[in-house]
Scaffold this motif. Structure first.
Motif, mmCIF file in Angstrom:
data_model
loop_
_atom_site.group_PDB
_atom_site.id
_atom_site.type_symbol
_atom_site.label_atom_id
_atom_site.label_comp_id
_atom_site.label_asym_id
_atom_site.label_seq_id
_atom_site.Cartn_x
_atom_site.Cartn_y
_atom_site.Cartn_z
ATOM 1 N N PHE A 74 1.507 0.496 9.076
ATOM 2 C CA PHE A 74 0.144 0.646 9.085
ATOM 3 C C PHE A 74 -0.690 0.267 10.363
ATOM 4 O O PHE A 74 -0.278 -0.854 11.010
ATOM 5 C CB PHE A 74 -0.920 0.039 8.002
ATOM 6 C CG PHE A 74 -0.829 -1.357 7.973
ATOM 7 C CD1 PHE A 74 -1.772 -2.185 8.659
ATOM 8 C CD2 PHE A 74 0.283 -2.271 7.362
ATOM 9 C CE1 PHE A 74 -1.885 -3.431 8.631
ATOM 10 C CE2 PHE A 74 0.369 -3.681 7.593
ATOM 11 C CZ PHE A 74 -0.651 -4.386 8.046
ATOM 12 N N ASN A 75 -1.967 0.594 10.627
ATOM 13 C CA ASN A 75 -2.583 0.067 11.951
ATOM 14 C C ASN A 75 -3.999 -0.009 11.215
ATOM 15 O O ASN A 75 -4.400 0.430 10.250
ATOM 16 C CB ASN A 75 -2.499 1.054 13.064
ATOM 17 C CG ASN A 75 -2.865 2.473 12.904
ATOM 18 O OD1 ASN A 75 -3.900 2.550 12.169
ATOM 19 N ND2 ASN A 75 -2.310 3.532 13.235
ATOM 20 N N PHE A 76 -4.740 -0.853 12.132
ATOM 21 C CA PHE A 76 -6.290 -0.990 11.635
ATOM 22 C C PHE A 76 -7.081 -1.091 12.935
ATOM 23 O O PHE A 76 -6.896 -1.507 13.883
ATOM 24 C CB PHE A 76 -6.343 -2.301 10.824
ATOM 25 C CG PHE A 76 -5.925 -3.704 11.600
ATOM 26 C CD1 PHE A 76 -6.786 -4.124 12.250
ATOM 27 C CD2 PHE A 76 -4.721 -4.078 11.537
ATOM 28 C CE1 PHE A 76 -6.437 -5.541 13.022
ATOM 29 C CE2 PHE A 76 -4.142 -5.196 12.180
ATOM 30 C CZ PHE A 76 -5.328 -5.813 12.911
ATOM 31 N N LEU A 118 0.799 -1.188 -0.033
ATOM 32 C CA LEU A 118 0.103 0.104 0.133
ATOM 33 C C LEU A 118 0.947 1.179 0.040
ATOM 34 O O LEU A 118 1.837 1.258 0.854
ATOM 35 C CB LEU A 118 -1.000 0.248 1.334
ATOM 36 C CG LEU A 118 -1.823 -1.186 1.183
ATOM 37 C CD1 LEU A 118 -2.571 -1.002 2.955
ATOM 38 C CD2 LEU A 118 -2.849 -1.459 0.136
ATOM 39 N N ARG A 119 0.590 2.089 -0.990
ATOM 40 C CA ARG A 119 1.456 3.443 -1.005
ATOM 41 C C ARG A 119 0.844 4.493 -1.066
ATOM 42 O O ARG A 119 -0.319 4.643 -1.788
ATOM 43 C CB ARG A 119 2.329 3.224 -2.305
ATOM 44 C CG ARG A 119 3.395 4.336 -2.365
ATOM 45 C CD ARG A 119 4.081 4.222 -3.628
ATOM 46 N NE ARG A 119 4.820 2.975 -3.869
ATOM 47 C CZ ARG A 119 4.655 1.918 -4.477
ATOM 48 N NH1 ARG A 119 3.423 2.145 -5.432
ATOM 49 N NH2 ARG A 119 5.298 0.595 -4.518
ATOM 50 N N ASN A 138 4.534 9.600 0.622
ATOM 51 C CA ASN A 138 5.366 8.314 0.461
ATOM 52 C C ASN A 138 5.168 7.155 1.588
ATOM 53 O O ASN A 138 6.239 6.480 1.688
ATOM 54 C CB ASN A 138 6.834 8.866 0.245
ATOM 55 C CG ASN A 138 6.936 9.721 -0.988
ATOM 56 O OD1 ASN A 138 6.346 9.474 -2.170
ATOM 57 N ND2 ASN A 138 7.645 10.887 -0.783
ATOM 58 N N SER A 139 4.298 7.313 2.102
ATOM 59 C CA SER A 139 4.206 6.329 3.361
ATOM 60 C C SER A 139 3.867 4.914 2.410
ATOM 61 O O SER A 139 3.057 4.849 1.814
ATOM 62 C CB SER A 139 2.849 6.398 4.302
ATOM 63 O OG SER A 139 3.132 7.777 5.142
ATOM 64 N N ILE A 140 4.509 3.863 3.046
ATOM 65 C CA ILE A 140 4.238 2.643 2.495
ATOM 66 C C ILE A 140 4.130 1.433 3.536
ATOM 67 O O ILE A 140 4.824 1.606 4.509
ATOM 68 C CB ILE A 140 5.697 2.136 1.534
ATOM 69 C CG1 ILE A 140 5.827 3.109 0.388
ATOM 70 C CG2 ILE A 140 5.506 0.689 1.094
ATOM 71 C CD1 ILE A 140 7.245 3.114 -0.353
ATOM 72 N N LEU A 196 -2.475 3.897 6.656
ATOM 73 C CA LEU A 196 -1.073 4.088 6.665
ATOM 74 C C LEU A 196 -0.270 4.914 7.625
ATOM 75 O O LEU A 196 -0.871 5.917 7.988
ATOM 76 C CB LEU A 196 -0.786 4.210 5.250
ATOM 77 C CG LEU A 196 -0.460 3.159 4.190
ATOM 78 C CD1 LEU A 196 -1.908 2.755 3.991
ATOM 79 C CD2 LEU A 196 0.014 3.818 2.841
ATOM 80 N N THR A 197 0.695 4.518 8.077
ATOM 81 C CA THR A 197 1.616 5.403 9.241
ATOM 82 C C THR A 197 2.993 5.459 8.580
ATOM 83 O O THR A 197 3.480 4.870 7.614
ATOM 84 C CB THR A 197 1.621 4.895 10.527
ATOM 85 O OG1 THR A 197 2.264 3.610 10.376
ATOM 86 C CG2 THR A 197 0.285 4.599 10.959
#
Length: 227
Positions: free
Chosen positions: A205-207, A170-171, A176-178, A200-201
């Motif tokens: 990432f968190n969910f 995921l981008r 430019n977080s990936i 995205l962080t």
């Protein structure tokens, strides 16, 4: 000139998540001013009403934002040779379709196509290390994205997804977080089947997980199973 007097309404029930098809005749309003549509599970789906049989109002229970939306349409918009697409006013996602039977049938078939079906058509079946796991994760992420809950911490919701044989990336093009997501084993599915939001962080990432009540509802519909 032939004037259509029968349309089909297609929408998904916010309670049981089943796709419901109901017929709506212009003559339903000959003696009454309001038509109410219920799911086979008993949940109210929508109401249609009119004062002059020229302008009609529709009130729909929205599965996307779990609220009610009110719409106004002319007679020729509801009974037409074309599909009338109705969107959630909060998310912009299509929640119902009204139109001729054959065109509604084609529309429903297109909406029900899974990512696995599409992958098979374009020849990606042998590309993935574990196709079944990849399809399930992609389908779940796609559901989250359609609900407007796939986003970056910077606020961007236009997240690009690049698929690899054993994972997907995921981008965010804005900051430019990936985030790299593994998609090889059944354990990789666990993190996503009960997720309601992915963000995205800087560190990945968190969910946010679905509530217990929502998980039970999805489980009863055969969408997911309890842990």
């Amino acid at each position: 000139m032939c004037v259509p007097t029968l349309s089909i309404i297609a929408m998904r029930c916010p309670a049981c998540n089943q796709l419901e098809l109901h017929s709506l005749s212009f003559f339903d309003f000959a003696r009454q001013r309001t038509y109410k549509m219920e799911c086979s599970c008993g949940r109210s789906l929508l109401s249609v009403g009119t004062k002059d049989r020229k302008m009609f109002w529709l009130q729909i229970d929205c599965e996307m934002c779990e609220s009610k939306h009110l719409y106004y349409f002319k007679r020729k918009q509801i009974w037409s040779e074309n599909i009338l697409e109705i969107e959630c006013t909060d998310t912009g996602i299509e929640i119902a379709y009204i139109g001729p039977k054959e065109k509604i049938r084609q529309c429903v078939q297109q909406q029900n196509r899974s990512l696995e079906d599409i992958a098979q058509e374009v020849g990606f079946v042998d590309y993935f290390d574990n196709p079944e796991v990849m399809y399930q994760i992609l389908d779940r992420i796609n559901e989250i994205a359609e609900a407007g809950e796939l986003r970056c911490q910077c606020g961007n919701q236009n997240i690009e997804i690049e698929v690899f044989p054993d994972s997907l990336e995921l981008r965010c093009e804005d900051c430019n977080s990936i985030a790299r997501i593994k998609a090889e084993t059944a354990g990789d599915i666990e993190n996503f089947k009960n997720a309601s939001r992915i963000q995205l962080t800087e560190c990945g990432f968190n969910f946010v997980k679905l509530s217990k009540a929502t998980r039970r509802k999805r489980s009863n519909n055969g969408k997911t199973s309890k842990r």
